[in-house]
Motif scaffolding. Structure first.
Motif, PDB file in Angstrom:
ATOM      1  N   LEU A   1       0.834  -1.204   0.000  1.00  0.00           N
ATOM      2  CA  LEU A   1       0.000   0.000   0.000  1.00  0.00           C
ATOM      3  C   LEU A   1       0.864   1.248   0.000  1.00  0.00           C
ATOM      4  N   GLU A   2       0.341   2.300  -0.601  1.00  0.00           N
ATOM      5  CA  GLU A   2       1.046   3.582  -0.632  1.00  0.00           C
ATOM      6  C   GLU A   2       0.562   4.448   0.532  1.00  0.00           C
ATOM      7  N   ILE A   3       1.410   4.651   1.497  1.00  0.00           N
ATOM      8  CA  ILE A   3       1.082   5.443   2.684  1.00  0.00           C
ATOM      9  C   ILE A   3       1.789   6.785   2.571  1.00  0.00           C
ATOM     10  N   GLU A   4       1.018   7.851   2.526  1.00  0.00           N
ATOM     11  CA  GLU A   4       1.574   9.192   2.380  1.00  0.00           C
ATOM     12  C   GLU A   4       1.878   9.805   3.747  1.00  0.00           C
ATOM     13  N   GLU A   5       2.640  10.897   3.705  1.00  0.00           N
ATOM     14  CA  GLU A   5       2.985  11.614   4.939  1.00  0.00           C
ATOM     15  C   GLU A   5       1.728  12.125   5.640  1.00  0.00           C
ATOM     16  N   ASP A   6       0.744  12.576   4.835  1.00  0.00           N
ATOM     17  CA  ASP A   6      -0.513  13.056   5.430  1.00  0.00           C
ATOM     18  C   ASP A   6      -1.223  11.946   6.188  1.00  0.00           C
ATOM     19  N   ASP A   7      -1.120  10.717   5.685  1.00  0.00           N
ATOM     20  CA  ASP A   7      -1.743   9.587   6.377  1.00  0.00           C
ATOM     21  C   ASP A   7      -1.101   9.374   7.743  1.00  0.00           C
ATOM     22  N   ILE A   8       0.211   9.508   7.798  1.00  0.00           N
ATOM     23  CA  ILE A   8       0.918   9.349   9.079  1.00  0.00           C
ATOM     24  C   ILE A   8       0.512  10.451  10.052  1.00  0.00           C
ATOM     25  N   GLU A   9       0.394  11.674   9.524  1.00  0.00           N
ATOM     26  CA  GLU A   9       0.009  12.797  10.376  1.00  0.00           C
ATOM     27  C   GLU A   9      -1.432  12.662  10.883  1.00  0.00           C
ATOM     28  N   SER A  10      -2.261  11.889  10.172  1.00  0.00           N
ATOM     29  CA  SER A  10      -3.674  11.757  10.553  1.00  0.00           C
ATOM     30  C   SER A  10      -3.889  10.783  11.705  1.00  0.00           C
ATOM     31  N   VAL A  11      -2.859   9.986  12.051  1.00  0.00           N
ATOM     32  CA  VAL A  11      -2.991   9.065  13.184  1.00  0.00           C
ATOM     33  C   VAL A  11      -3.106   9.882  14.464  1.00  0.00           C
ATOM     34  N   ASN A  12      -4.143   9.625  15.255  1.00  0.00           N
ATOM     35  CA  ASN A  12      -4.345  10.466  16.442  1.00  0.00           C
ATOM     36  C   ASN A  12      -3.469  10.007  17.613  1.00  0.00           C
ATOM     37  N   PRO A  13      -3.279  10.868  18.604  1.00  0.00           N
ATOM     38  CA  PRO A  13      -2.375  10.547  19.727  1.00  0.00           C
ATOM     39  C   PRO A  13      -2.725   9.252  20.434  1.00  0.00           C
ATOM     40  N   ARG A  14      -4.010   8.987  20.622  1.00  0.00           N
ATOM     41  CA  ARG A  14      -4.418   7.755  21.322  1.00  0.00           C
ATOM     42  C   ARG A  14      -3.957   6.517  20.554  1.00  0.00           C
ATOM     43  N   GLU A  15      -4.027   6.552  19.227  1.00  0.00           N
ATOM     44  CA  GLU A  15      -3.622   5.397  18.427  1.00  0.00           C
ATOM     45  C   GLU A  15      -2.125   5.137  18.531  1.00  0.00           C
ATOM     46  N   TRP A  16      -1.307   6.212  18.529  1.00  0.00           N
ATOM     47  CA  TRP A  16       0.141   6.023  18.713  1.00  0.00           C
ATOM     48  C   TRP A  16       0.431   5.363  20.060  1.00  0.00           C
ATOM     49  N   LYS A  17      -0.249   5.820  21.102  1.00  0.00           N
ATOM     50  CA  LYS A  17      -0.009   5.292  22.440  1.00  0.00           C
ATOM     51  C   LYS A  17      -0.487   3.845  22.565  1.00  0.00           C
ATOM     52  N   ASP A  18      -1.670   3.543  21.999  1.00  0.00           N
ATOM     53  CA  ASP A  18      -2.181   2.181  22.061  1.00  0.00           C
ATOM     54  C   ASP A  18      -1.261   1.212  21.315  1.00  0.00           C
ATOM     55  N   TYR A  19      -0.763   1.663  20.170  1.00  0.00           N
ATOM     56  CA  TYR A  19       0.150   0.810  19.402  1.00  0.00           C
ATOM     57  C   TYR A  19       1.425   0.548  20.204  1.00  0.00           C
ATOM     58  N   PHE A  20       1.960   1.574  20.833  1.00  0.00           N
ATOM     59  CA  PHE A  20       3.182   1.423  21.632  1.00  0.00           C
ATOM     60  C   PHE A  20       2.958   0.443  22.777  1.00  0.00           C
ATOM     61  N   LEU A  21       1.837   0.580  23.478  1.00  0.00           N
ATOM     62  CA  LEU A  21       1.555  -0.317  24.597  1.00  0.00           C
ATOM     63  C   LEU A  21       1.389  -1.759  24.121  1.00  0.00           C
ATOM     64  N   TYR A  22       0.774  -1.923  22.946  1.00  0.00           N
ATOM     65  CA  TYR A  22       0.600  -3.293  22.454  1.00  0.00           C
ATOM     66  C   TYR A  22       1.940  -3.909  22.047  1.00  0.00           C
ATOM     67  N   THR A  23       2.774  -3.153  21.352  1.00  0.00           N
ATOM     68  CA  THR A  23       4.075  -3.705  20.946  1.00  0.00           C
ATOM     69  C   THR A  23       4.923  -4.065  22.174  1.00  0.00           C
ATOM     70  N   ALA A  24       4.764  -3.284  23.233  1.00  0.00           N
ATOM     71  CA  ALA A  24       5.490  -3.626  24.469  1.00  0.00           C
ATOM     72  C   ALA A  24       4.967  -4.927  25.063  1.00  0.00           C
ATOM     73  N   SER A  25       3.659  -5.152  24.964  1.00  0.00           N
ATOM     74  CA  SER A  25       3.065  -6.354  25.569  1.00  0.00           C
ATOM     75  C   SER A  25       3.477  -7.627  24.862  1.00  0.00           C
ATOM     76  N   ILE A  26       3.871  -7.533  23.573  1.00  0.00           N
ATOM     77  CA  ILE A  26       4.259  -8.740  22.835  1.00  0.00           C
ATOM     78  C   ILE A  26       5.772  -8.841  22.638  1.00  0.00           C
ATOM     79  N   GLU A  27       6.501  -7.922  23.241  1.00  0.00           N
ATOM     80  CA  GLU A  27       7.958  -7.963  23.107  1.00  0.00           C
ATOM     81  C   GLU A  27       8.509  -9.227  23.758  1.00  0.00           C
ATOM     82  N   PRO A  28       9.338  -9.994  23.035  1.00  0.00           N
ATOM     83  CA  PRO A  28       9.891 -11.232  23.610  1.00  0.00           C
ATOM     84  C   PRO A  28      10.781 -10.935  24.815  1.00  0.00           C
ATOM     85  N   THR A  29      10.775 -11.842  25.757  1.00  0.00           N
ATOM     86  CA  THR A  29      11.678 -11.715  26.905  1.00  0.00           C
ATOM     87  C   THR A  29      13.048 -12.284  26.551  1.00  0.00           C
TER      88      THR A  29
END
Length: 361
Positions: free
Chosen positions: A104-132
Motif C-alpha cells: 500500500l502507498e502510505i503518504e505523509e498526510d496519512d501518518i500525520e492523521s494518526v491520532n495521539p491515542r492510536e500512537w499510544k495504544d500501538y506502543f503499549l501493544y508492541t510492548a506487551s508482545i515484546e519477547p523476553t
C-alpha cells in the motif's frame, strides 16, 4: 436366611452399575474434550467448507443530473482492500498491518492523521508482545511500560485506571519519532484495521490500481480477514461547481449506527452524510449483489441494482455563468461588494414553477 443374602447382593450390584455408568461417562467426557480441544479446528474447517458462503457486493449509488441531463455527480468504479476484525485477533492484526506496508502507498498526510491515542495504544501493544530475554528478563519496551506507573500507584488502582494513567504519561510525538518510516506506515494501517467492527468488513485502503490489486490478490490467503471488493468513488465532472450542495458520503456516524442497521445497512457501509447525498440517501442507495458459493463450489449470484438517479432543477451551464459573473464583480471591488467583509449571494428561480436554476454563495 436366603432372603437376607439376596438383599445383600442388591447394593453390590448397584455399586457395580454405578461404577460402570461412571466409567462410561468419563470416557464420553474425555472423548468430547479430545474432539473439542485437539480436533476442534479441523472440524470447524470441515464445517465451514460444508456451509454456504455469502458475500455482499457493493452497488454504485445513483447519478445526479441537472435539468438538461448533464451529469453532475458520477461514480468512478475502483477496488478497495477490506479487513474483517474478529475477537482476540490482536496479534494477527499487528502482523498483517506490517505485511501490508510493501503493498500500500502510505503518504505523509496519512501518518500525520494518526491520532495521539492510536500512537499510544500501538506502543503499549508492541510492548506487551515484546519477547523476553534468555534469562526471562523484560525487554526495553516492557521495562519502560512497567515503570510508567509505580508499584505503589498500581496497588491502589483498577486495571482501567492504570491504563488511563499510562496513556496520560506517554507522549505521542516521542513515540512517532522513535519509529522508522515503515513502522509509522504500519501504524497507519493498524489504526485503520482497528477502526472497524467485529465480523464486518472495513475499508482500509481505497482507490487501488490494477497492479496493486493483482499483487494483493496473490497474498490474501496469507492474510486472514483481508479481501478485495468492488467500490466506487464519487466524481464531479464540473469540478468545484455546486459541490458544497451535493454533499459527501462517508462511514455511518457512530450515534446513528443502530438506526441504519435496523434499516438493513451493514456497519461498514458508506452513506450520505451531508446535504443532497444525505437527504436523498434512500433514493441514491443501491441494492447490493449477493454472491453465494455452494458447498460443491458452484456460485449463485443475485444481481444487485445501481441506486436511483436524481435529477436536479439546477441548470449547470447557467450556474457556471453566474458563478463567473459574481467572481468577476467581487474581484473588481477588491474581493468584497458589501461593507464588513460580507460576500455576494445569488439565487435564480423559475417564476412559474419555483425551480431553483442557480445558487451561488
Amino acid at each position: 436366611m436366603a432372603e437376607h443374602k439376596r438383599k445383600n447382593h442388591i447394593p453390590f450390584r448397584l455399586n457395580i452399575l454405578f461404577v460402570g455408568v461412571f466409567i462410561l461417562f468419563s470416557i464420553l467426557i474425555l472423548r468430547l474434550g479430545y474432539i473439542q480441544i485437539v480436533q476442534g479446528d479441523s472440524y470447524e474447517r470441515m464445517l465451514t467448507n460444508e456451509e454456504e458462503q455469502t458475500v455482499n457486493v457493493e452497488a454504485p449509488r445513483g447519478i445526479m443530473f441537472d435539468r438538461n441531463n448533464y451529469v453532475l455527480v458520477d461514480n468512478d468504479l475502483q477496488l478497495a482492500l477490506t479487513y474483517t476484525n474478529t475477537p482476540n485477533n490482536d496479534r494477527e492484526r499487528y502482523e498483517i498491518a506490517h505485511g501490508l506496508v510493501e503493498y500500500l502507498e502510505i503518504e505523509e498526510d496519512d501518518i500525520e492523521s494518526v491520532n495521539p491515542r492510536e500512537w499510544k495504544d500501538y506502543f503499549l501493544y508492541t510492548a506487551s508482545i515484546e519477547p523476553t530475554g534468555d534469562d526471562d528478563e523484560d525487554g526495553p519496551l516492557r521495562e519502560y511500560v512497567a515503570n510508567i506507573v509505580t508499584d505503589d500507584e498500581a496497588s491502589e488502582l483498577e486495571d482501567d485506571e492504570i491504563y488511563q494513567l499510562q496513556l496520560d504519561r506517554l507522549n505521542d510525538e516521542d513515540i512517532m519519532n522513535s519509529y522508522s518510516e515503515s513502522e509509522q506506515q504500519a501504524v497507519v494501517i493498524w489504526a485503520e484495521m482497528l477502526s472497524g467492527y467485529n465480523h464486518s468488513p472495513n475499508r482500509i485502503a481505497t482507490g487501488l490500481d490494477e497492479e496493486q490489486a493483482h499483487r494483493l490478490a496473490e497474498m490474501l490467503h496469507h492474510m486472514p480477514g483481508t479481501d478485495l471488493m468492488r467500490d466506487a468513488e464519487r466524481i464531479y465532472p464540473y469540478g468545484e461547481q455546486f459541490t458544497e450542495f451535493f454533499g459527501s458520503i462517508g462511514s455511518i456516524p457512530s450515534e446513528l449506527i443502530s438506526g441504519y442497521v435496523g434499516r438493513g445497512y451493514e456497519r461498514s457501509d458508506q452513506v450520505g452524510v451531508s446535504y443532497l447525498e444525505n437527504e436523498y440517501e434512500e433514493v441514491l442507495r443501491g441494492e447490493k449483489a449477493v454472491v453465494r458459493t455452494q458447498p460443491d463450489g458452484s456460485v449463485i449470484t443475485d444481481e444487485g441494482r445501481r441506486g436511483n438517479d436524481l435529477r436536479l432543477t439546477i441548470d449547470m451551464r447557467l450556474q457556471q455563468d453566474v458563478t463567473d459573473l459574481v467572481s468577476d464583480v467581487l474581484h473588481s471591488y477588491g474581493g468584497h461588494v458589501f461593507p464588513d467583509g460580507r460576500d455576494a449571494y445569488v439565487v435564480m428561480i423559475e417564476p412559474s414553477t419555483g425551480d431553483i436554476l442557480s445558487l451561488v454563495v
